[in-house]
Write a protein that holds these residues in place. Structure first.
Motif, short mmCIF file in Angstrom:
data_model
loop_
_atom_site.label_atom_id
_atom_site.label_comp_id
_atom_site.label_asym_id
_atom_site.label_seq_id
_atom_site.Cartn_x
_atom_site.Cartn_y
_atom_site.Cartn_z
N THR A 153 0.86 -1.18 0.00
CA THR A 153 0.00 0.00 0.00
C THR A 153 0.89 1.23 0.00
OG1 THR A 153 -1.75 -1.15 1.22
CG2 THR A 153 -1.81 1.25 1.22
N ASP A 154 0.76 2.05 -1.04
CA ASP A 154 1.64 3.20 -1.21
C ASP A 154 0.81 4.38 -1.72
OD1 ASP A 154 3.69 5.00 -1.82
OD2 ASP A 154 5.04 3.42 -2.48
N ASP A 155 0.85 5.49 -1.00
CA ASP A 155 0.13 6.70 -1.38
C ASP A 155 -1.34 6.40 -1.64
OD1 ASP A 155 -0.21 9.37 -1.83
OD2 ASP A 155 0.70 9.40 -3.82
N GLY A 156 -1.94 5.59 -0.75
CA GLY A 156 -3.38 5.34 -0.80
C GLY A 156 -3.83 4.27 -1.75
N VAL A 157 -2.91 3.63 -2.46
CA VAL A 157 -3.27 2.58 -3.41
C VAL A 157 -2.66 1.25 -2.96
CG1 VAL A 157 -2.94 1.74 -5.78
CG2 VAL A 157 -3.58 4.12 -5.38
N GLU A 210 6.03 4.94 -15.74
CA GLU A 210 5.81 4.88 -14.30
C GLU A 210 4.32 4.98 -13.97
OE1 GLU A 210 8.28 4.40 -12.29
OE2 GLU A 210 10.04 4.94 -13.48
N PRO A 211 3.84 4.22 -12.99
CA PRO A 211 2.44 4.37 -12.59
C PRO A 211 2.20 5.57 -11.68
CG PRO A 211 3.49 2.67 -11.28
CD PRO A 211 4.51 3.10 -12.31
N GLY A 270 1.15 12.17 -8.42
CA GLY A 270 0.43 11.01 -7.90
C GLY A 270 0.26 9.90 -8.92
N TRP A 271 -0.75 9.08 -8.73
CA TRP A 271 -1.00 7.93 -9.59
C TRP A 271 -1.63 8.37 -10.90
CZ3 TRP A 271 0.92 3.32 -8.23
CH2 TRP A 271 1.25 3.12 -6.89
N ALA A 272 -1.19 7.75 -11.98
CA ALA A 272 -1.83 8.00 -13.28
C ALA A 272 -3.26 7.46 -13.25
CB ALA A 272 -1.03 7.34 -14.39
#
Length: 335
Positions: free
Chosen positions: A165-169, A222-223, A229-231
């Motif tokens: 779990t990283d940065d909410g994902v 990169e995702p 943040g996340w794509a």
């Protein structure tokens, strides 16, 4: 009354059977279902029943989790237990199994310290119970040495997930199958292009000649990107690795707006602009690298990057050119 010979043998038979039962009992410690152990070996040590997973890794914003091997056993003998820091041999209860995975946790290249990895959490999900674990940080998740492992006791056939779990994902690896599951973002290893580009162009601002140079070391998919943040689902960030730009006077006062100056043409004919903050243009080449990121389809492998330095600004004011520097195109091919 005397005993018959058959009657006299009964106690002896019972004693012999009991003695044999004591001798054959497995003295290894039974691990109840739901037990989770993080193991560490001073040197690389094989675990029984192992099979390589190939590329069962997870890419987070701050950490990389790589699972090298997985296995399913019912017992760890004295020698294996000692190598992995267990005080005694262990076994699964009747009807249970010991599921394990060798792994490593690495920090991303842009992290400033090990504290950045505090954003990332590793956990085991088995039997509906999520157990957070602590895994030592290595220099790289692609290390050739895997001296850490997680051992889980579960009912036979029970699914076991290793999660990052990283940065909410949250992303998961199916330990039994040794592969990522549907919640995983991006690919592992990530597609990269080792070679970048170099731009050199000339222009004239207010009659004064100015020479501009731009450099990048390569590209990667990169995702997640710092500050962005996340794509979005179905997309990834195309990272322009170590982008920097320099130029002569009056370049020290100039900035480059990536959304105007840098874009990628994808095979479907769409032009996609960069999405980051302004980049300062230094009068020398020894400047701090700046990240450039462009959101592209997750399937992106080929395209053309266009650099248009004529969009340079004095702070927030567009530069008035007498002669604009020419734009340049650079092919991208990720492998």
């Amino acid at each position: 009354m005397g005993r018959s010979p058959l009657t006299a043998l009964v106690p002896l038979l019972v004693l012999t059977t009991t003695a044999c039962g004591v001798m054959d009992r497995d003295t290894a410690t039974a691990l109840p279902a739901g037990t989770v152990h993080v193991l560490h070996s001073a040197t690389p040590a094989p675990l029984p029943g192992s099979r390589e997973t190939g590329a069962a890794g997870l890419v987070g914003g701050h950490a990389l989790l790589h699972v090298q091997e997985t296995g399913v056993v019912t017992r760890l003998d004295d020698r294996t237990a000692a190598r992995w820091g267990l005080p005694e041999p262990v076994r699964a209860d009747d009807g249970d199994e010991l599921v394990w995975a060798s792994l490593s946790l690495g920090g991303r290249s842009w992290r400033n310290s090990d504290r950045d990895v505090e954003w990332a959490r590793i956990a085991v999900l088995a039997g509906g119970v999520r157990t957070t674990i602590t895994v030592p940080l290595t220099a790289s998740a692609d290390s050739a040495t895997y001296a850490d492992a997680v051992l889980v006791s579960v009912p036979a056939g029970e699914p076991v997930l290793l999660q990052l779990t990283d940065d909410g994902v949250t992303q998961s690896v199916d330990v039994r199958a040794g592969r990522r599951v549907d919640d995983a973002r991006g690919r592992y290893p990530r597609p990269v292009q080792q070679g970048g580009f170099r731009y050199a162009g000339n222009g004239t601002i207010g009659g004064a000649p100015v020479r501009f140079q731009a450099f990048a070391d390569g590209f990667s998919l990169e995702p997640w990107a710092p500050g962005l943040g996340w794509a979005r689902d179905g997309h990834a960030w195309l990272a322009v690795t170590r982008f920097r730009m320099s130029g002569g006077t009056p370049a020290a006062e100039l900035t480059l707006d990536p959304a105007l100056a840098v874009s990628v043409l994808t095979p479907d004919g769409t032009t996609r602009p960069a999405d980051t903050d302004r980049v300062p243009v230094s009068p020398s080449s020894g400047i701090t690298p700046h990240g450039l990121y462009i959101e592209v389809p997750a399937t992106f492998r080929y395209g053309v990057l266009r650099l248009s330095p004529a969009t340079l600004k004095h702070g927030l004011t567009p530069v008035t050119w007498q002669r604009e520097p020419a734009p340049a195109d650079f092919p991208i091919g990720l492998t």
